[in-house]
Structure formats: structure tokens, C-alpha cells
Design a protein around this motif. Structure first.
Motif, PDB file in Angstrom:
ATOM      1  N   SER A 188      21.649  -3.738 -25.620  1.00 40.58           N
ATOM      2  CA  SER A 188      22.090  -3.611 -24.114  1.00 40.58           C
ATOM      3  C   SER A 188      21.973  -5.228 -23.691  1.00 40.58           C
ATOM      4  O   SER A 188      22.818  -5.683 -22.833  1.00 40.58           O
ATOM      5  N   ALA A 189      21.000  -5.810 -23.971  1.00 41.64           N
ATOM      6  CA  ALA A 189      20.746  -7.350 -23.573  1.00 41.64           C
ATOM      7  C   ALA A 189      21.737  -8.223 -24.039  1.00 41.64           C
ATOM      8  O   ALA A 189      22.429  -9.004 -23.291  1.00 41.64           O
TER       9      ALA A 189
ATOM     10  N   SER B  75      29.401  -9.611 -22.099  1.00 40.46           N
ATOM     11  CA  SER B  75      30.484  -8.801 -21.299  1.00 40.46           C
ATOM     12  C   SER B  75      30.136  -8.288 -19.711  1.00 40.46           C
ATOM     13  O   SER B  75      31.094  -7.801 -19.472  1.00 40.46           O
ATOM     14  N   MET B  76      28.918  -8.761 -19.618  1.00 46.73           N
ATOM     15  CA  MET B  76      28.221  -8.065 -18.103  1.00 46.73           C
ATOM     16  C   MET B  76      28.522  -6.392 -17.998  1.00 46.73           C
ATOM     17  O   MET B  76      28.593  -5.918 -16.867  1.00 46.73           O
ATOM     18  N   THR B  77      28.438  -5.744 -19.436  1.00 38.97           N
ATOM     19  CA  THR B  77      28.633  -4.407 -19.209  1.00 38.97           C
ATOM     20  C   THR B  77      27.647  -3.727 -20.395  1.00 38.97           C
ATOM     21  O   THR B  77      27.078  -4.515 -21.134  1.00 38.97           O
TER      22      THR B  77
ATOM     23  N   LEU C 201      25.964 -28.494 -15.733  1.00 39.82           N
ATOM     24  CA  LEU C 201      26.158 -27.703 -16.938  1.00 39.82           C
ATOM     25  C   LEU C 201      26.966 -26.476 -16.811  1.00 39.82           C
ATOM     26  O   LEU C 201      27.496 -25.988 -17.686  1.00 39.82           O
ATOM     27  N   ALA C 202      26.945 -25.812 -15.795  1.00 42.22           N
ATOM     28  CA  ALA C 202      27.659 -24.642 -15.280  1.00 42.22           C
ATOM     29  C   ALA C 202      29.233 -24.550 -15.813  1.00 42.22           C
ATOM     30  O   ALA C 202      29.834 -24.001 -16.242  1.00 42.22           O
ATOM     31  N   HIS C 203      29.436 -25.873 -15.113  1.00 38.83           N
ATOM     32  CA  HIS C 203      30.983 -26.412 -15.270  1.00 38.83           C
ATOM     33  C   HIS C 203      31.456 -26.414 -16.864  1.00 38.83           C
ATOM     34  O   HIS C 203      32.475 -26.216 -17.076  1.00 38.83           O
ATOM     35  N   ILE C 204      30.681 -27.305 -17.311  1.00 44.37           N
ATOM     36  CA  ILE C 204      30.970 -27.802 -18.799  1.00 44.37           C
ATOM     37  C   ILE C 204      30.871 -26.416 -19.655  1.00 44.37           C
ATOM     38  O   ILE C 204      31.528 -26.559 -20.392  1.00 44.37           O
ATOM     39  N   THR C 205      29.932 -25.597 -19.470  1.00 43.34           N
ATOM     40  CA  THR C 205      29.884 -24.356 -20.295  1.00 43.34           C
ATOM     41  C   THR C 205      30.532 -23.202 -19.971  1.00 43.34           C
ATOM     42  O   THR C 205      30.317 -22.009 -20.527  1.00 43.34           O
ATOM     43  N   SER C 206      31.354 -23.170 -18.873  1.00 43.72           N
ATOM     44  CA  SER C 206      32.265 -22.018 -18.268  1.00 43.72           C
ATOM     45  C   SER C 206      33.191 -21.458 -19.333  1.00 43.72           C
ATOM     46  O   SER C 206      33.382 -20.339 -19.074  1.00 43.72           O
ATOM     47  N   GLN C 207      33.550 -21.983 -20.351  1.00 46.12           N
ATOM     48  CA  GLN C 207      34.276 -21.546 -21.406  1.00 46.12           C
ATOM     49  C   GLN C 207      33.448 -21.084 -22.784  1.00 46.12           C
ATOM     50  O   GLN C 207      34.124 -20.360 -23.424  1.00 46.12           O
ATOM     51  N   ASN C 208      32.303 -21.290 -22.589  1.00 44.89           N
ATOM     52  CA  ASN C 208      31.402 -20.699 -23.787  1.00 44.89           C
ATOM     53  C   ASN C 208      31.148 -19.229 -23.576  1.00 44.89           C
ATOM     54  O   ASN C 208      30.671 -18.782 -22.791  1.00 44.89           O
ATOM     55  N   MET C 209      31.404 -18.617 -25.046  1.00 40.37           N
ATOM     56  CA  MET C 209      31.266 -17.272 -24.722  1.00 40.37           C
ATOM     57  C   MET C 209      30.076 -16.641 -24.632  1.00 40.37           C
ATOM     58  O   MET C 209      29.732 -15.627 -24.049  1.00 40.37           O
ATOM     59  N   PHE C 210      28.848 -17.252 -24.712  1.00 40.23           N
ATOM     60  CA  PHE C 210      27.634 -16.967 -24.555  1.00 40.23           C
ATOM     61  C   PHE C 210      27.197 -17.227 -23.160  1.00 40.23           C
ATOM     62  O   PHE C 210      26.383 -16.612 -22.405  1.00 40.23           O
ATOM     63  N   LEU C 211      27.648 -18.289 -22.564  1.00 42.90           N
ATOM     64  CA  LEU C 211      27.319 -18.602 -21.334  1.00 42.90           C
ATOM     65  C   LEU C 211      28.211 -18.808 -20.084  1.00 42.90           C
ATOM     66  O   LEU C 211      27.851 -18.809 -19.025  1.00 42.90           O
ATOM     67  N   ARG C 212      29.448 -18.041 -20.198  1.00 44.15           N
ATOM     68  CA  ARG C 212      30.637 -18.162 -19.425  1.00 44.15           C
ATOM     69  C   ARG C 212      30.032 -17.279 -18.225  1.00 44.15           C
ATOM     70  O   ARG C 212      30.166 -17.456 -16.962  1.00 44.15           O
ATOM     71  N   ASN C 213      29.196 -16.134 -18.549  1.00 43.40           N
ATOM     72  CA  ASN C 213      28.842 -15.251 -17.416  1.00 43.40           C
ATOM     73  C   ASN C 213      27.832 -15.766 -16.684  1.00 43.40           C
ATOM     74  O   ASN C 213      27.537 -15.210 -15.572  1.00 43.40           O
TER      75      ASN C 213
ATOM     76  N   VAL D 236      24.240 -10.842 -12.167  1.00 47.98           N
ATOM     77  CA  VAL D 236      23.215 -11.241 -13.278  1.00 47.98           C
ATOM     78  C   VAL D 236      23.118 -10.175 -14.360  1.00 47.98           C
ATOM     79  O   VAL D 236      23.212  -8.872 -13.945  1.00 47.98           O
ATOM     80  N   PRO D 237      23.213 -10.687 -15.410  1.00 45.77           N
ATOM     81  CA  PRO D 237      23.147  -9.406 -16.628  1.00 45.77           C
ATOM     82  C   PRO D 237      21.935  -8.940 -16.774  1.00 45.77           C
ATOM     83  O   PRO D 237      20.923  -9.581 -17.516  1.00 45.77           O
ATOM     84  N   TYR D 238      21.390  -8.167 -15.809  1.00 44.15           N
ATOM     85  CA  TYR D 238      20.028  -7.526 -15.731  1.00 44.15           C
ATOM     86  C   TYR D 238      19.850  -6.813 -17.049  1.00 44.15           C
ATOM     87  O   TYR D 238      18.182  -6.569 -17.228  1.00 44.15           O
ATOM     88  N   GLY D 239      20.414  -6.435 -17.894  1.00 44.77           N
ATOM     89  CA  GLY D 239      20.351  -5.889 -19.114  1.00 44.77           C
ATOM     90  C   GLY D 239      19.456  -6.758 -20.175  1.00 44.77           C
ATOM     91  O   GLY D 239      18.570  -6.103 -20.618  1.00 44.77           O
TER      92      GLY D 239
END
Length: 173
Positions: free
Chosen positions: A17-18, A24-26, A123-135, A143-146
Motif C-alpha cells: 500500500s505504501a 500512483s496515489m492509489t 527540488l519539486a520542479h527539478i524532480t517533477s518527472q521522477n517516477m518516485f517523486l512526481r506525486n 498526500v499519499p497517506y498510504g
């Protein structure tokens, strides 16, 4: 075999879940369904009294009612609500559930503050395409509360009734 299910299923679901919520925020419906289904199979086989099983299910129903209301008001994601309810079934009404909710809330608050700080950083702008940090970098994203629920579940699971039963069985061998 029974002990293996107790040692593996709940922790696996919390980690899954985490990670899923991070990526994916799901949180897939199969996770709370797996938690509920395995509990319903395992609990009677451990000798848990039917009244106690009913109280565990009541904990899940209570938390589902509360978290569904929060979801309806826009304060929580649907996957998070279902995961909390399914986790509550494993914890039962009592101190393990209170510890789970408290630890998850503390980690959830820290996670939220960290994400808000991250979103306002360069850093948010720089990492916006990173698959782990984009969300984490999306201003409009939640917030991915999972993540917090997974951490809370993993930290408090050792004091849950089924885990205590499994540990006692192993110690007796």
C-alpha cells in the motif's frame, strides 16, 4: 502454515500500500479485500472466540463508517479509508488499534509537512518527472497517506492479537 500467513500477509499489504500510494496515489481494492479475507480465514483457525472475531469486525465497520464520512467530505482518499478499516479488523477494538491510529496520524502529519515543504522548494520542479517523486511535487496533488498507514501498521502490528498468538505458538515449540 497459519503462523506464516500471520507473519506475511499484513506486513506485505502495508508495504504494498505504501509503495503503491507513492507511485500512483492509489491503493488497489484488492489490498483491503485480501486483508479482510485472510483475517476471516485465519482468526477462527487460531481459536479466536466468535465474540472476539465480531469485535474485530466491529472495529473495521466503525472505522469504515468514520473514514467513509471523511472521504465524502473530501478529507481523505477512498483507498486510505478502506485500508484503515481493513487494518482495524486485524487490530481489533483495543490498544493495538489506538496505537495504530496514533502512530499513523503522527507519521501522516510529518509526511504532510514534509511534502508541503518539498512542494515549495526548487527540488519539486527539478524532480517533477521522477517516477518516485512526481506525486510529491504536484501542487494540486494530495498526500499519499498510504505511506503513513503502512508505517503505522508495521510499527504496531507486533502488538496485535493475531501476531501475539503466532509469537506464542513459535515460542512454545
Amino acid at each position: 502454515m497459519l503462523e506464516a500467513l500471520i507473519f506475511v500477509v499484513f506486513p506485505f499489504c502495508m508495504v504494498y500500500s505504501a509503495v503503491s500510494d507513492t507511485m500512483s496515489m492509489t491503493i488497489a481494492n484488492r489490498v483491503p479485500l485480501l486483508l479482510l479475507g485472510v483475517f476471516l480465514v485465519v482468526a477462527p483457525l487460531t481459536g479466536m472466540a466468535w465474540v472476539d472475531i465480531g469485535m474485530h469486525l466491529a472495529a473495521g465497520a466503525l472505522l469504515l463508517t468514520v473514514t467513509f464520512a471523511m472521504f465524502a467530505l473530501g478529507g481523505m482518499g477512498g483507498g486510505d479509508a478502506k485500508l484503515i478499516a481493513a487494518s482495524a479488523v486485524w487490530m481489533g477494538l483495543g490498544m493495538p488499534l489506538m496505537q495504530y491510529l496514533l502512530v499513523s496520524a503522527v507519521f501522516g502529519g510529518m509526511l504532510t509537512l514534509a511534502i508541503l515543504a518539498f512542494r515549495s522548494s526548487v527540488l519539486a520542479h527539478i524532480t517533477s518527472q521522477n517516477m518516485f517523486l512526481r506525486n510529491f511535487s504536484k501542487d494540486a496533488g494530495g498526500v499519499p497517506y498510504g505511506i503513513a498507514l503502512g508505517i503505522g501498521g508495521l510499527l504496531t502490528y507486533p502488538s496485535s492479537p493475531l501476531m501475539l498468538w503466532a509469537l506464542e505458538r513459535l515460542a512454545a515449540q
